[in-house]
Design an enzyme around this catalytic site. Structure first.
Site, PDB file in Angstrom:
ATOM      1  N   ARG A 112       0.826  -1.210   0.000  1.00  0.00           N
ATOM      2  CA  ARG A 112       0.000   0.000   0.000  1.00  0.00           C
ATOM      3  C   ARG A 112       0.872   1.277   0.000  1.00  0.00           C
ATOM      4  NH1 ARG A 112      -0.735   4.826   2.439  1.00  0.00           N
ATOM      5  NH2 ARG A 112      -0.282   3.845   4.449  1.00  0.00           N
ATOM      6  N   CYS A 154      11.240   7.204  -5.096  1.00  0.00           N
ATOM      7  CA  CYS A 154      12.212   6.957  -6.155  1.00  0.00           C
ATOM      8  C   CYS A 154      13.536   7.314  -5.514  1.00  0.00           C
ATOM      9  CB  CYS A 154      11.857   7.868  -7.324  1.00  0.00           C
ATOM     10  SG  CYS A 154      12.955   7.689  -8.707  1.00  0.00           S
ATOM     11  N   ASN A 213       9.813   4.288   2.165  1.00  0.00           N
ATOM     12  CA  ASN A 213       9.700   3.725   3.502  1.00  0.00           C
ATOM     13  C   ASN A 213      10.997   3.028   3.876  1.00  0.00           C
ATOM     14  OD1 ASN A 213       6.625   3.574   4.475  1.00  0.00           O
ATOM     15  ND2 ASN A 213       6.671   3.363   2.255  1.00  0.00           N
TER      16      ASN A 213
END
Lengths: 300, 300
Positions: free
Chosen positions: B13, B238, B247
């Site tokens: 997600r 990116c 993350n």
């Protein structure tokens, strides 16, 4: 933890010696001078190992002679033996660094000698240095693991660190050469060494191969270490394509230390600029996260 | 610190919604199934926000319906409002996640509503969830800084976290959305929230934009948090070309936790394999250092 930390900038030596790209002596000189302008007080400038081993730093004498000596800044150079020491002294070097592994297998492969033989080889170098008033820093590598023998007993790290300190090294830098350690192992190793060598004479040296370097540094800071080796732009490897073997980036360390309220005397913005300039010179991605993202100080 | 930590895997997600590349629903399903096979117990599977906002996850219903529900594994999905809740329930979702920022400026820009309006919007969703026996997780974003308003007062983080917990969130995840925090700030924020919400109901969520995520997690673990959000392969940005907004990588977190002697229940080798597979699918460099370098367990 509100006090000061000394960063030992190893980019011009440990960084560049492990980069594929070779840059011109004039650029290396500019790099050292840019680094000293950021407020760094210890900058490992080059290495007087044989150019056969490290062609990247074959111009050591030219580089050392060319840098602008800023008052209060130390410019150690790596020296492998008496020959290297003589070459270094010929251009006026006032601080050297000697090295051995804590892993017997690594030392054999790296310099084709046992740890004890390495220590014996350095003994006369340290005697000359003492007579010449040259300061000596000692490196212990593979302190948290070795690619050849695997586990490196903490007792071996302690023994080598104690020997280097006893031989006259004012500071012993404990290096996780292959970037395999995690915070608990780092802390336990540091504690064991600090039981034999004063904490004020110890530095930590992490490679960010597995992203653990800052966490390891944090753990070691909590235990009292106040000297941290780092390399601008995270030089010292080909981090993205080839498995991230670079040094922890100085920018990332200084950013964390600022956040911890610890003074480094370093102008982070100038350091970020230098890392970006160096990355462009090397023609590779900047391996410093802070260098890529920027300080990002929010407005307001 | 010898106990267990629950990783909340947010790659499918929070990771994928911020990747440029869009992968097929079948690949998303395979991703979730591979992740559950590693031993992860919480996997945020997708998001039922409007496809207009997040085209990467427009296939949320198809993905959720397709995953193999492994007993004991929770598959929360992000839900922005009552409409999203209905869509999620229509495919049998049993756990949702709701979100608001701690920064008023960020919330306005992100969802065009004040924080209080966001909380009010979620109130009926949480009431329905309670009636339906659906578990609800809450996210607080921008807990250590905001790109628009700059400083985010800790008191605002505490207020929002307390509100989400009081509304019925069994767990509140505290997110450094822009990856700007350092360990002391992270720890002080966590302590302030934990004074109002039980530590057992708190999770930390770091982005590795400035390389600080693992150090921040270490500091928060030392203060007692035992739930850590992370994304396989460090998805969610990116990282190299565009400034490392991803993350923290699950592989890097699990590697550190293993070194700390903390149990995650996750098979790190399988997780590394999954991250490499996903990176290839996305056509980009693996943003996990451990994923790139490998576990590197030395022989011997």
């Amino acid at each position: 933890m509100s006090d000061s930390v000394r960063i030992v900038e190893v980019g011009p030596r440990d960084g560049l010696q492990n980069e594929k790209a070779i840059i011109a002596a004039a650029d290396k000189i500019a790099l050292v001078d840019r680094l000293s302008a950021t407020g760094l007080r210890s900058i490992e400038a080059t290495s007087f190992v044989s150019p056969k081993w490290v062609p990247q730093l074959a111009d050591a004498a030219e580089v050392y002679a060319g840098i602008a000596r800023r008052p209060g800044v130390h410019y150690p150079v790596l020296v492998p033996n008496a020959t290297g020491y003589e070459r270094a002294r010929a251009v006026g070097v006032e601080e050297i660094a000697v090295f051995t592994a804590a892993s017997e297998a690594f030392n054999q492969r790296n310099v084709n000698a046992s740890i004890d033989a390495s220590l014996e080889r350095f003994a006369p170098v340290l005697e000359c240095a003492r007579a010449d008033g040259v300061r000596v820093r000692g490196y212990v590598s593979t302190v948290l693991g070795c690619p050849y023998q695997g586990v490196v007993p903490v007792a071996d790290v302690v023994r080598v660190a104690r020997a280097l300190h006893a031989m006259g090294c004012y500071e012993v830098s404990l290096g996780d050469t292959i970037g395999i350690g995690t915070p608990r192992a780092a802390r336990e190793m540091l504690r064991a060494v600090a039981a034999e060598v004063p904490m004020a004479a110890l530095a930590v040296h992490f490679h960010d191969t597995r992203g653990q370097a800052l966490a390891n540094i944090l753990a070691c800071l909590e235990d009292g270490v106040r000297v941290v080796d780092a390399a601008v732009a995270g030089t010292g490897g080909c981090p993205y394509a080839c498995g991230a073997s670079g040094n922890v980036a100085s920018e990332d360390v200084v950013y964390m230390l600022e956040g911890l309220g610890m003074d480094t005397g370093v102008d982070l913005d100038a350091l970020i600029d230098t890392g970006r300039w160096l990355s462009a010179l090397l023609g590779r991605e900047n391996a410093s996260s802070v260098g890529r993202a920027g300080r990002g100080t929010p407005a307001g």
